[in-house]
Design a protein around this motif. Structure first.
Motif: not given
Length: 121
Positions: A95-121
């Motif tokens: 997951c990725n999101a552009d987030i503003k933490e205060s009105y004095a700052r611009g948007y900063v990109a944050y990332w999650g730690q990830g989640t594994q998706v496995t699809v078997s045939s």
């Protein structure tokens, strides 16, 4: 401190369905674009889908018609509904999101730690 936490990954058979969730937490004034990326072993991270603050969405060609991205700003959540999954969808999803933490700052990109998706045939 802002954090993004993904959930909902797992193992599923081809043709199956999963729904990923992403929760943003911390001191958050505003969230702009939110997105899902994925990275398969030995490959570069790639953009899967994006959703703007106005709910405008875009998708990678490989997932169009199968995946749906959405968001709930009141809950600080983003979702990725994945239908008709294929083995080539196997990857760690971030997951990725552009987030503003205060009105004095611009948007900063944050990332999650990830989640594994496995699809078997």
């Amino acid at each position: 401190q802002v954090q993004l936490v993904e959930s909902g990954g797992g193992l599923v058979q081809a043709g199956g369905t999963l729904r990923l969730s992403c929760l943003a937490s911390g001191i958050i004034v505003s969230i702009s674009d939110m997105a899902w990326y994925r990275q398969a072993p030995g490959k570069q991270r790639e953009l899967v889908a994006t959703v703007t603050r106005n709910d405008r969405t875009t998708y990678a060609d490989s997932v169009k018609g199968r995946f749906t991205i959405s968001r709930d700003d009141a809950k600080l959540m983003a979702y990725l509904q994945m239908n008709n999954l294929k083995p080539e969808d196997t990857a760690v999803y971030y997951c990725n999101a552009d987030i503003k933490e205060s009105y004095a700052r611009g948007y900063v990109a944050y990332w999650g730690q990830g989640t594994q998706v496995t699809v078997s045939s």
